[in-house]
Structures are given as structure tokens and as C-alpha cells.
Design a protein around this motif. Sequence first.
Motif, PDB file in Angstrom:
ATOM      1  N   ASP A 283      14.636 -25.599  56.147  1.00 59.22           N
ATOM      2  CA  ASP A 283      13.404 -25.105  57.144  1.00 59.22           C
ATOM      3  C   ASP A 283      13.145 -26.494  57.279  1.00 59.22           C
ATOM      4  O   ASP A 283      12.573 -27.161  56.438  1.00 59.22           O
ATOM      5  CB  ASP A 283      13.284 -23.571  56.988  1.00 59.22           C
ATOM      6  CG  ASP A 283      13.714 -22.623  57.708  1.00 59.22           C
ATOM      7  OD1 ASP A 283      15.012 -22.161  58.199  1.00 59.22           O
ATOM      8  OD2 ASP A 283      13.148 -21.500  57.513  1.00 59.22           O
ATOM      9  N   GLY A 284      12.709 -26.779  58.867  1.00 58.95           N
ATOM     10  CA  GLY A 284      11.721 -28.347  58.489  1.00 58.95           C
ATOM     11  C   GLY A 284      12.461 -29.065  59.064  1.00 58.95           C
ATOM     12  O   GLY A 284      11.903 -30.114  59.288  1.00 58.95           O
ATOM     13  N   ILE A 285      13.822 -28.703  59.202  1.00 59.84           N
ATOM     14  CA  ILE A 285      14.426 -30.011  60.072  1.00 59.84           C
ATOM     15  C   ILE A 285      15.619 -29.359  60.822  1.00 59.84           C
ATOM     16  O   ILE A 285      16.080 -28.600  60.594  1.00 59.84           O
ATOM     17  CB  ILE A 285      16.344 -30.505  58.299  1.00 59.84           C
ATOM     18  CG1 ILE A 285      14.964 -30.749  57.150  1.00 59.84           C
ATOM     19  CG2 ILE A 285      16.508 -31.908  58.548  1.00 59.84           C
ATOM     20  CD1 ILE A 285      16.172 -30.950  55.636  1.00 59.84           C
TER      21      ILE A 285
ATOM     22  N   PRO B  69       2.636 -30.785  61.651  1.00 61.76           N
ATOM     23  CA  PRO B  69       3.231 -31.403  61.040  1.00 61.76           C
ATOM     24  C   PRO B  69       2.406 -32.633  60.448  1.00 61.76           C
ATOM     25  O   PRO B  69       1.991 -33.737  61.028  1.00 61.76           O
ATOM     26  CB  PRO B  69       4.510 -31.791  60.971  1.00 61.76           C
ATOM     27  CG  PRO B  69       4.360 -32.201  62.338  1.00 61.76           C
ATOM     28  CD  PRO B  69       3.845 -30.886  62.807  1.00 61.76           C
ATOM     29  N   THR B  70       2.491 -33.316  58.789  1.00 64.08           N
ATOM     30  CA  THR B  70       1.333 -34.567  58.760  1.00 64.08           C
ATOM     31  C   THR B  70       2.478 -35.772  58.161  1.00 64.08           C
ATOM     32  O   THR B  70       1.812 -36.945  57.856  1.00 64.08           O
ATOM     33  CB  THR B  70       0.506 -34.163  57.873  1.00 64.08           C
ATOM     34  OG1 THR B  70       0.931 -33.993  56.606  1.00 64.08           O
ATOM     35  CG2 THR B  70      -0.838 -33.004  57.961  1.00 64.08           C
ATOM     36  N   CYS B  71       3.715 -35.471  58.096  1.00 65.13           N
ATOM     37  CA  CYS B  71       4.341 -36.734  57.175  1.00 65.13           C
ATOM     38  C   CYS B  71       5.877 -36.154  57.944  1.00 65.13           C
ATOM     39  O   CYS B  71       7.223 -35.700  57.388  1.00 65.13           O
ATOM     40  CB  CYS B  71       4.385 -36.957  55.704  1.00 65.13           C
ATOM     41  SG  CYS B  71       4.270 -34.931  55.305  1.00 65.13           S
ATOM     42  N   ALA B  72       5.700 -36.507  59.478  1.00 64.85           N
ATOM     43  CA  ALA B  72       7.897 -36.719  59.943  1.00 64.85           C
ATOM     44  C   ALA B  72       8.312 -37.843  59.650  1.00 64.85           C
ATOM     45  O   ALA B  72       7.841 -39.063  58.917  1.00 64.85           O
ATOM     46  CB  ALA B  72       7.141 -36.564  60.830  1.00 64.85           C
TER      47      ALA B  72
ATOM     48  N   ASP C 223       6.906 -33.217  55.915  1.00 59.61           N
ATOM     49  CA  ASP C 223       7.109 -31.779  56.327  1.00 59.61           C
ATOM     50  C   ASP C 223       7.403 -31.202  57.403  1.00 59.61           C
ATOM     51  O   ASP C 223       7.954 -29.983  57.844  1.00 59.61           O
ATOM     52  CB  ASP C 223       5.591 -31.007  56.011  1.00 59.61           C
ATOM     53  CG  ASP C 223       4.725 -32.240  57.335  1.00 59.61           C
ATOM     54  OD1 ASP C 223       5.106 -33.343  57.707  1.00 59.61           O
ATOM     55  OD2 ASP C 223       3.293 -31.684  57.328  1.00 59.61           O
ATOM     56  N   LEU C 224       8.480 -32.406  57.763  1.00 57.05           N
ATOM     57  CA  LEU C 224       9.244 -32.495  59.029  1.00 57.05           C
ATOM     58  C   LEU C 224      10.422 -33.527  59.457  1.00 57.05           C
ATOM     59  O   LEU C 224       9.395 -34.695  59.149  1.00 57.05           O
ATOM     60  CB  LEU C 224       8.646 -32.515  60.614  1.00 57.05           C
ATOM     61  CG  LEU C 224       9.349 -32.010  61.604  1.00 57.05           C
ATOM     62  CD1 LEU C 224       9.418 -30.208  62.485  1.00 57.05           C
ATOM     63  CD2 LEU C 224       8.285 -32.552  62.739  1.00 57.05           C
TER      64      LEU C 224
END
Lengths: 369, 475
Positions: free
Chosen positions: B119-121, B177-180, B265-266
Motif C-alpha cells: 500500500d502507498g504505491i 507524504p513527506t518523501c515521495a 512513503d508514497l
Amino acid sequence: MDQQGQNGLLSTFREGWRARRLSAWLIAIVLTGFYLWLYFEDREWFPVALKQMDPFAASLGLENRWYLYGLLYCVAMTGGAVYYLRRHGNSRYNRIRIGVNLFVQIVLAFTLPFVMFIFANKDFYLSYLWPLKIDYLYPDTLAKFPVYVAIYSILASLVAMPILALRVGKRWYCSWVCGCGGLANTFGDPWRHLTSTSTRSWKLEKGTVHTVMVVAVVLTVLVAVDLFAGDSMPRYHSVVGELRSLYGLIVGSILAGVIGVGLYPLLGPRVWCRNFCPMAAMLGLIQKAGRFRIKVKPDMCISCGNCTTYCEMGIDVRSYAQTNQSFTRAACVGCGACAHVCPRGVLKLENHSETRKDKKRTALPILDA
Amino acid sequence: MHIVIIGNGVAGIEAALAVRAKEPDWRITLISEESDHFFSRTALMWVVTGQLSHQCIEPHERDLYERLNLQRVRARAVGLDLEKQQVRLGSGEPVSYDRLLIACGSRPRPAPWKGSELDGIGSFVTLQDCEWLEREIHGGSSHPGGPPRADEHLAGSDASSPYWRRPSVRDARGGAPTCAAVIGGGLIGIEAVEVLAHAKVPVRFFIREDWFWPMALDERESRWIADRMSSHGVEMRLGEEVASFAGKDRVEKLVTGGGEEEDTDLVVVAIGVVPNTEWLAESGLELQERGGGIVVDEHLRTSDPNVFAAGDCAAVTWFDGSRRPEQLWYTARDQGRVAGRGLLGDSVAEYNRGHWYNSAKLMDIEYTTAGLVNMNVEGEKNFFHEERGKVRSTTRIVLSGDRVVGFNMLGRRWDHSVLIRFIEEQRSLDHVLTHLNEAAFDTEFVPPLVLPSRAGELAGPAFSLNAEPVRPPAA
């Protein structure tokens, strides 16, 4: 600096005060209240305790509350211009247009009348023309001014206005000169996406705006007749007098001010221009016969809807763009927003002279040496 | 006569309109899993930012289907029986047709890396992808809300569908998100990057190639775009591949091809799209062995005379004779119109792609291309001009022998139809340079591009007529 292009992306629908949420309603109530106050402070029924606008203007050294309004208008337009140009200032068309708007408002519609009043005890707004400013063609108004001002008013309204509209479209007035348009394009810009683009709203607009135009023209004729024949027909004279003040109340105060500006945050900034302004209606009809058009680049539209959404006059620009039709709509004030927000550069405002160009093009040999 | 159209996208709706314009009484049914209303897929990025609402990107008023008496079925098509002339829906229900148009579009190419199912992808192709990104970045749709009946199709569908609802991990993450990371440098990748950068989400842009769009852009053009993206805060990772993803319940790490582990995180995977035709595998309809595009003739007719295909799922014949799908908005629209004629029984209407053209906005740089600008073609020369005044632009004109065959234009607006006319009329470079401003489409008051009037007068570093396009230094 970029001459055209977008300032990155917008968050319009995520900003509550721009998206008809509670804050938008509060702003609308404040604006509407202000206009009711401004227009009706001197009425008998207005609460005495609230009759403060004229005294306040006097305390600032201004003749009456209308100069205070003019000052606020300049401030609102300047603030709105900064907001607008921060978002869309990377288009040279926008920069020049908004610059002219500000110049006209601050110099022609505020400073000049202010100075005139000091010297002549009456003022004339060079930037307002008949039939928007309907009394500028009333014979008794014209008689109050020096002859050259009266000649200016007649020539500007009846000669320059249509000629310019034929050549460059109604935009020369509605989005370059006019104060109502100037306020809409600066202070009102945050709400431009709220103008309805439905077919129903288009039908309504055509009905209302042309009705007001016809009424304005008929009333002007009645007033002119009154000047020459009023003395012999006292009953006619009094009826015309009442019609004049009724038109002033309904069109001048309620439709142009209270609804026109008061409801910016709910219905978009061109409610007045689109639905009620007699000048816009007249210019629109002339525009249809003139050169101005929005040219559509064929087969490049992706139907995204940015043009339609950001059209302040509620024109469904996309319906033309996605069917490859260059077009001239009577309502279009030529603000250039559709061309500016188009992500594929499909739209272009132009004063075309297609026939000449076409001739030149077909004269070229197919294969050059 | 009952016309059934699978897909409520641009090809499907254009075909429906074409049929309805001629046949007011025929029954027309549109089957769509994705949405109730036709929307502009190319506009999804503006919905995520809030520049447009979900309703803004619908090209027609919502009463279109009632007004034109187009029936809609909101369901997934799972099978096709050519003998019985029936489409089978996810609910098991059959829909009979007299003539069928398959315009079911593309699905995102699946990510090949280990951990891609975390998840998150996700991808950024469908309406459901758009809603997913809206939730991940902003916590939900902007005013005035999401699309109507958003979950109506879920009952007859499952997680294998590109229209399935992807879970948001916003809550588990504790906010935006903070680091995509965005993987893949095509147009969808750029859109995803723009959307994330606009929301002030730090984003890394992984592009396998050493420079941006190596098929279409030369090194100077490419560097300008990469620099512009960097200046908008995007971390450009040119020439870098992704090896795998890791995380407990959701994506937490991304491992690069070089073996580096990075907090993530994304992830938006944008490595292209493939025809959404898996459901036709058993039908007997002729599909391309590689890719799965539906094979069509010049009338967009498939191997079955009552079945047509248009849009992203149809493998059409290109100007160079090859057969593959054209994943473009404009061509899908044209194909829909031609297929509509076919559905009407017109055997004359043909689909001709004509010369290639496209336009895009790469961040805030306008891009127009027309004709053939492929790199490294033997015997081709490039005229190149860079403008660095009030307007910044590049002009690249590709020559084959003495004839102009292609244009690559950045920074200004051009009318591709005029550029294509130059190509069709087999103009020389001299002629094109003299007449180029006939194709100018800049907004008013933009100073026009000034070019040397004759190629022979080229001088100075601003102009170059290179035998070879400029290539980047070896990495």
C-alpha cells in the motif's frame, strides 16, 4: 520574466473563501451590507444612528461618501491587481491590461473628478460612457457641463465605442477601461470560476441583458423627448422623472452594486456585466459583427475544462475548443484567461483579418525553388 | 438496432454522439466501470491540486445521457461471446448487441519490482487513482466533492481491476507524504511530479534514461526542462533505476538500482500503459501477441465484422506501417468518430493518423512537436536556435536532405497545423525560416521570434546547423 505561461498550479477549489463555503458567505454578506449602506444611507428609512458614511468621508476631507467609495475602489483594485498578477502576471497581455485598468481607475475615475470638483464644483468621469452611465446622454446632464465635455461624452459613447468594438472587440471597454470590469478582474478575480457555465444560465443572460439594454435606450429617448416636449405635457414629464429614478434604483444601485459586487463570492465577479449591463449588451452585439475572435488551434484540445472553468462570463469555451471552432461570443469580454490557463496553448485572442491572409497564403507556390 | 459501447471515455462517447447524430431511434448502451460521466482523463492532475473540481473536467453537461437517450451501465465487462453477440458483465448478466464498440482504454503497466504490491504505491491513470492521490495528499476531494456514485462499480469488480479502490495510507503515515517518489519520465510521471511539488511534498523523480525524453528531446532541450523541474524543488534522478520496495504494511523504503535504501512513503509508478484487454483473451477476437492491442483495419473493424475497437485499446496501423496502439487523447477522439461511422454501417470512413504531432506543458514550459523528430536518424540535420531574451525558447527544425520533416519547439506556442503544412508541402529550411511566424500562436503582446531569414546566414553561437543532434556526454 516569462511573457506567457502559467504560474504553476492553482488550488482554487481547496480554498474555502473561494469555494462557496462559510467564509465565502460571510464575505458576501459584508459586501452586500456595505453596498446597501452606501446606496441608501440618505434615505429617510435608514437608521439615523448608522448614517455615518458621509460624516466619515467629511472627516477625511472628502466632499461626500461617493469619494470615499472611489478611494476604497482604488484600494480594492490595487490589492486585487497584486493578487491577480502574482498568479497570472507571467503573461504580458495580463500585465498590460491590468496596468491600464489601474491607471484608468486611479487617474480618470478618481483623481481627475476629485480635482474637477475642487475647481468647478462638478465632476465628470471620462471612463464612464452611455449607456452604462445612462445620464451621460441625458440632455439635461450634458447641459450642465462645458460644451467640450458634452461633445466628448456624445462622441465617446456613440462613435468611438462602436468603432473600437468593431476593430478589437468589446474588450477595449469591458476589460481594459470600465471600472466595473476593472474591479471584477482584480478584486473579483479570486471568484471567477464560480460563474455558471450552464446552458440555462446562458439563456437567462441573453434575456436579461438585452432587456436592460432596450430599457436603457428607450428611457434615453423618453428623456430626450421630455426635454423638448415635457413642458407642454406635465403628466408625461412626471412619469419620465419617476422612470429615471426607478431605473437608477433598480439598475444603477441594486443590480450594479448590491447584487453585482455584493455577490462576487457566490456567483462570480461578472454577475452585473454578464446579466444586466446595457453597455456590455450593446458592445456584444457590435463585437459579433467585428473582427475580434478567439482562434482555436485544430485538434489539440484535451477537453480539460480549464478555459470553461476560469471564464468569468460563463462561456463554455471548451465546447468550441474541442470541436475546432474559432468563435466570437457576444458575452466575451476578452480578459484572456482562457488562453492563459490552457495547458496546450489551443486558444488565442485576436483581431483577425482572415480574408487578406488567406489570399496571401494561397498565392505561395507549393514547392519553392 | 442495439449499439453497445464498452467504455465511457473519449473514444466511446464520440462514437455514441456520431451514431446518435444520424440515428435518433437506435438503442445505444454505454458500459463503463470507471465512472458515470465522461471526463477528461488528461485533466486529472488539476483535480488533485484543486485547480478544477471533478465536475469541471466533464466535457459535457451532466444531462447529456438523458438528453440523447444514451443508456448507461456502470459495470465491469468480463467476457465477450462473439457467437451469441453478448458481453458478459461482472455481475454475470449478459448484454446482447447488434454492433459492438470496444473502447475500454488502457491500464497502467504493472510495476515489475519486488514489493510493488505494498500500500502507498499506485499509479495515476484512472479516476480511482486520482481519488487515491487526493486522499493521500489532501485527505480527500476538494469542494464540491468527488465524482457521483464513486463506488457503484465495486460490487461486480475486484482488486485486479484498474478501477478498484486503492486504500489510502494517509492515516497510518500520520498525514501527507513527506518523501515521495515518482518512477518513469513520461507525461503521466511529469503530472504526478507537478501535483506533488504543488502540494509541497518533497519528491524524487526517477528516470531510467540519462536524459529527459531521449527519443524526442536533444540534450540542450532536455537539460532546460530538467533544470526547470529542479528549480521547482523536484529532485531529478536521471539515469537511476529502482530495484525494489520494502515496508511492513505500507511502503517505507525504496531500494535503488545502486543498492541504496531510501525512506519513501508514497510512490507513483508511471512506466506507461498497456491495452486493457485481458478480459478478451478467451473471446477469439484477434489481439496482438505482444501488448494485447485489439487488431483493427483502417475502418477500425476487428477480426469480427460486428465488433469495432477505438482508442487506447486498438492497435492501429501507423504512418510507418507498424501496428500498435496510439495512447493519445486526440487520436482516441478521432478514432471514436470513425468507429461511430462504422457502427452506423458506413464502410467508407477510414482512420488516417496523418503526421505526428503533440503538445504538452512540461511544468511551465510549452512544448509543441510536429512531424519526425526522432533522434539519431542517419542523414538528418538539425537546425537549432535558442532564444534567451524576454522570451526563453528553443526551436529545432529537422531536415531530411533539403526538406523539413519535423519540428521540436519549446517555450513558445505554435500552431502545429501550420507546421505540418510546411512538412506536407515539402518546404526547404529557407522557406520555413522565412514563414515560421505564420505558425506563431503566442498570446498578444508577446514579442515574435526573430530568426535568421536564410539558413546560409547562420552565424554565432546562438545558431547551429548540426550534422548530428547534440548528445549528452557519456554518463
